[in-house]
Design a protein around this motif. Structure first.
Motif, PDB file in Angstrom:
ATOM      1  N   GLN A 306       0.805  -1.222   0.000  1.00 57.90           N
ATOM      2  CA  GLN A 306       0.000   0.000   0.000  1.00 57.90           C
ATOM      3  C   GLN A 306       0.836   1.268   0.000  1.00 57.90           C
ATOM      4  O   GLN A 306       0.334   2.332  -0.374  1.00 57.90           O
ATOM      5  CB  GLN A 306      -0.924   0.019   1.226  1.00 57.90           C
ATOM      6  CG  GLN A 306      -1.979  -1.077   1.227  1.00 57.90           C
ATOM      7  CD  GLN A 306      -2.768  -1.080   2.527  1.00 57.90           C
ATOM      8  OE1 GLN A 306      -2.259  -1.479   3.574  1.00 57.90           O
ATOM      9  NE2 GLN A 306      -4.021  -0.648   2.455  1.00 57.90           N
ATOM     10  N   GLN A 308       3.034   4.216  -1.032  1.00 60.85           N
ATOM     11  CA  GLN A 308       3.311   4.900  -2.296  1.00 60.85           C
ATOM     12  C   GLN A 308       4.421   5.908  -2.033  1.00 60.85           C
ATOM     13  O   GLN A 308       4.199   6.969  -1.450  1.00 60.85           O
ATOM     14  CB  GLN A 308       2.046   5.579  -2.822  1.00 60.85           C
ATOM     15  CG  GLN A 308       0.951   4.581  -3.177  1.00 60.85           C
ATOM     16  CD  GLN A 308      -0.399   5.235  -3.383  1.00 60.85           C
ATOM     17  OE1 GLN A 308      -0.742   6.185  -2.677  1.00 60.85           O
ATOM     18  NE2 GLN A 308      -1.172   4.732  -4.327  1.00 60.85           N
ATOM     19  N   ALA A 396      -1.722  -1.109 -10.677  1.00 61.10           N
ATOM     20  CA  ALA A 396      -1.567  -1.805  -9.400  1.00 61.10           C
ATOM     21  C   ALA A 396      -0.934  -3.175  -9.651  1.00 61.10           C
ATOM     22  O   ALA A 396      -1.108  -3.775 -10.715  1.00 61.10           O
ATOM     23  CB  ALA A 396      -2.918  -1.968  -8.720  1.00 61.10           C
ATOM     24  N   SER A 402      -6.044  -8.406  -0.826  1.00 69.52           N
ATOM     25  CA  SER A 402      -7.126  -7.429  -0.941  1.00 69.52           C
ATOM     26  C   SER A 402      -6.572  -6.009  -1.025  1.00 69.52           C
ATOM     27  O   SER A 402      -7.227  -5.114  -1.556  1.00 69.52           O
ATOM     28  CB  SER A 402      -8.071  -7.552   0.256  1.00 69.52           C
ATOM     29  OG  SER A 402      -7.383  -7.303   1.474  1.00 69.52           O
ATOM     30  N   GLU A 403      -5.349  -5.785  -0.516  1.00 65.91           N
ATOM     31  CA  GLU A 403      -4.750  -4.450  -0.560  1.00 65.91           C
ATOM     32  C   GLU A 403      -4.106  -4.143  -1.902  1.00 65.91           C
ATOM     33  O   GLU A 403      -3.705  -2.996  -2.149  1.00 65.91           O
ATOM     34  CB  GLU A 403      -3.696  -4.309   0.549  1.00 65.91           C
ATOM     35  CG  GLU A 403      -4.235  -4.394   1.956  1.00 65.91           C
ATOM     36  CD  GLU A 403      -4.410  -5.818   2.460  1.00 65.91           C
ATOM     37  OE1 GLU A 403      -4.810  -5.992   3.611  1.00 65.91           O
ATOM     38  OE2 GLU A 403      -4.132  -6.760   1.670  1.00 65.91           O
ATOM     39  N   THR A 406      -5.287  -1.194  -4.010  1.00 64.45           N
ATOM     40  CA  THR A 406      -5.147   0.116  -3.367  1.00 64.45           C
ATOM     41  C   THR A 406      -3.747   0.682  -3.538  1.00 64.45           C
ATOM     42  O   THR A 406      -3.526   1.849  -3.218  1.00 64.45           O
ATOM     43  CB  THR A 406      -5.475   0.025  -1.867  1.00 64.45           C
ATOM     44  OG1 THR A 406      -4.467  -0.775  -1.203  1.00 64.45           O
ATOM     45  CG2 THR A 406      -6.832  -0.629  -1.652  1.00 64.45           C
ATOM     46  N   GLY A 407      -2.800  -0.128  -4.009  1.00 66.84           N
ATOM     47  CA  GLY A 407      -1.416   0.328  -4.135  1.00 66.84           C
ATOM     48  C   GLY A 407      -1.057   0.798  -5.528  1.00 66.84           C
ATOM     49  O   GLY A 407       0.085   0.655  -5.964  1.00 66.84           O
ATOM     50  N   LYS A 408      -2.023   1.358  -6.266  1.00 68.15           N
ATOM     51  CA  LYS A 408      -1.738   1.846  -7.615  1.00 68.15           C
ATOM     52  C   LYS A 408      -0.817   3.059  -7.541  1.00 68.15           C
ATOM     53  O   LYS A 408      -1.039   3.986  -6.752  1.00 68.15           O
ATOM     54  CB  LYS A 408      -3.035   2.215  -8.328  1.00 68.15           C
ATOM     55  CG  LYS A 408      -2.842   2.584  -9.791  1.00 68.15           C
ATOM     56  CD  LYS A 408      -4.174   2.836 -10.483  1.00 68.15           C
ATOM     57  CE  LYS A 408      -3.960   3.177 -11.953  1.00 68.15           C
ATOM     58  NZ  LYS A 408      -5.228   3.410 -12.660  1.00 68.15           N
TER      59      LYS A 408
END
Length: 600
Positions: A306, A308, A396, A402-403, A406-408
């Protein structure tokens, strides 16, 4: 039945005229009537007997047929049938690549109460509050002494707690069977596993649902009865994971860092052998998420996936490798490195003044911003963007968590000349450490795209060719020189040929701009560099370490690189990697796993 009179008048009159006895007529008719009644009774009895005999024959025939069928069938386990919707409580185990259990199920009990069956509700409430200090004693007493017919008390109990409740002796306290999710290794691999929670609940069973990590990503698969209880095999190695978390935790303390991330990935398959994010948590007692503030302040935040971050100079190898592939430069090509360099109204500086020219090899070894920008300008913004897209920095990661979505990466919407320049040396584009590990694995895999995965399997489809094997080999040689004579000398581990690149990026402020004294330091490595088997990425959030000449250092060469060296030294024997020389010096075990703080 129509009865005939026993003394019919016509026959009696004729009998008297002929001198016969009328009583004989009555006797004859009575005898005929009795014979008719007996015949009907006999026929009725025969019919009943036939029915009974037929029933016995049919019943014993069915029993015999069923026994014969069972004798010729394969033995199977009996299955209990239940009407209505069922709560699926069984959940498959999760194991590591060697079959060692990471998550399993434990049979336990829940506790509920029927207040109307309690003998002394007030006493029961007091004693329950002593057994379970987390319960609100006043609220529990109100629930048990009020008008409620049913009260949940605890969703899961330990054996000791169950015995203590038994000792209260209240008939209105009832235990319901439960199957809870157990993580026998505690905090180990907590961010990968994620954790679970109860879904639909009944007094005799409860549904277990994944909350995060692979537990949530594979929730349907883990609950699917069609899998017949087969475990989910992850790519991580439990021993390597434990070693990484221990060494990374020690390194985080030595380097005074706020957080730390470590990723170890197989080059050939993309399988993640170990991945840690610190601080972590115990999935058996998962903490509540933060509702405000910086998400990275929560132990639930997975920095590896996650996070960034602007990954700094670790990006410099990408434009250089691309330029070599395009035939624009080679390792000995001389590049203008005069500093500062002006682009529009912006000035780009190097950390040191390296003079008027540097070879491409020295641009990477000395980590020259100006030299890297000059090479990126040869490529142009369009080719630069395409190559970064091919490496996966615009999407991503496909990792099975599941995370993952969200880490794009945070990619600039516009790509003017100054953006192309800053992205070339790792600023202006924020990506996760897992993106960086995947990109370095592509360099190590002779330029063929590597996608990270947490699932251990035999077949891995080859990725697309995004860089020529020649250019990838040249890039690996440059990374090796960074360790032997450049900014990552503290990452050298005798016998393992580590090649890598350091990156120190200023940490952005939430409201804009950058902190003056906070950085994210990263070291990305491939090893052994001649025949790469693994990629290792270490990232430290806000490190600071005392320098030998006084003051403090935050550079990746002084913080992330020595932690990576300790990890290579500790993990390589576990992975079956033998050093490339026969004699090794004897290294005594140390509490800090070999970490030694020295300056660049």
């Amino acid at each position: 039945m129509i009865l005939t009179p026993l003394r019919p008048l016509a026959r009696i009159l004729r009998a008297r005229e002929t001198g016969q006895d009328p009583d004989e007529i009555e006797a004859e008719l009575r005898a005929a009537r009795h014979a008719e009644i007996q015949d009907k009774a006999r026929r009725r009895a025969e019919t009943r007997l036939k029915v009974i005999v037929g029933s016995f024959v049919l019943a014993f025939g069915l029993v015999g047929f069923r026994m014969g069928a069972l004798a010729h069938s394969q033995p199977t386990e009996p299955r209990a049938l239940a009407s209505g919707a069922q709560i699926i409580s069984q959940r498959a185990d999760i194991v590591d690549r060697r079959g060692r259990v990471l998550a399993t199920n434990l049979s336990t009990h829940a506790l509920y109460a029927h207040p109307r069956d309690l003998v002394d509700p007030a006493r029961a409430a007091r004693e329950l509050a002593e057994i379970f200090p987390d319960l609100d004693a006043k609220r529990l007493a109100a629930d048990l002494t009020g008008d409620r017919k049913f009260v949940w008390i605890k969703k899961k109990l330990s054996p000791e707690q169950m015995q203590a409740v038994h000792d209260i002796g209240e008939p209105g306290l009832v235990f319901g069977p439960r199957e809870m999710r157990l993580y026998p290794n505690g905090r180990l691999a907590s961010h990968i596993l994620g954790g679970s929670q109860f879904g639909n609940e009944g007094v005799s069973s409860a549904e277990v649902l994944g909350m995060a990590g692979v537990e949530k990503a594979f929730d349907n698969w883990l609950r699917d009865p069609a899998n017949a209880g087969a475990p989910l095999a992850l790519s991580i190695d439990l021993t390597a994971q434990a070693a990484m978390e221990e060494v990374l935790g020690n390194g985080m303390k030595v380097m005074n860092a706020k957080g730390a991330t470590g990723i170890l990935m197989e080059v050939a398959t993309g399988e993640i052998v170990a991945m840690a994010s610190l601080p972590d948590f115990d999935p058996n007692d998962r903490p509540k998420p933060l509702l405000k503030g910086d998400p990275s302040d929560s132990p639930l935040f997975n920095r590896a996936v996650q996070g960034q971050y602007e990954l700094g100079s670790t990006f410099k190898i990408f434009p250089v490798a691309q330029a070599i592939d395009e035939g624009l430069v080679n390792a000995n090509t001389m590049i203008n490195s005069s500093s500062p360099m002006k682009i529009g109204k912006y000035l780009i500086h190097d950390f040191h003044n390296y003079g008027g020219q540097l070879s491409v090899a020295d641009i990477i070894v000395k980590s020259s911003n100006v030299g890297t920008v000059r090479i990126a300008q040869m490529l142009g913004a369009d080719r630069q963007q395409k190559f970064l897209k091919d490496l996966g920095f615009f999407e991503a990661t496909p990792v099975e968590m599941s995370e993952g979505p969200t880490g794009k990466p945070l990619v600039p919407q516009r790509w003017p000349a100054v953006t192309a320049a800053t992205v070339a040396f790792g600023h202006g584009l924020a990506a996760s450490p897992l993106h960086l590990a995947s990109a370095y694995a592509t360099l190590a895999n002779d330029g063929r795209r590597v996608r990270p995965t947490l699932v251990h399997r035999k077949d891995h489809p080859p990725g697309e060719q995004v860089l020529s094997p020649r250019a990838a080999a040249a890039a690996r040689d440059l990374l090796r020189q960074v360790v032997t004579r450049g900014t990552a000398r503290q990452a050298e581990v005798a016998g393992y040929g580590v090649g890598g690149k350091t990156g120190t990026a200023d940490k952005p402020r939430p409201g804009g701009g950058y902190y003056a004294s906070k950085v994210v330091s990263t070291f990305a490595a491939v090893y052994p560099s001649d025949k790469p088997a693994y990629v290792l990425v270490v990232s430290l959030d806000e490190p600071s370490v005392a320098a030998a000449g006084g003051g403090e250092s935050r550079t990746a060469g002084a913080t992330a690189a020595p932690v990576a060296a300790a990890l290579v030294h500790r993990l390589s024997p576990m992975l079956g990697l033998r050093p490339d020389h026969v004699t090794l010096p004897v290294i005594a075990p140390r509490p800090d796993d070999g970490l030694k703080v020295v300056s660049n």
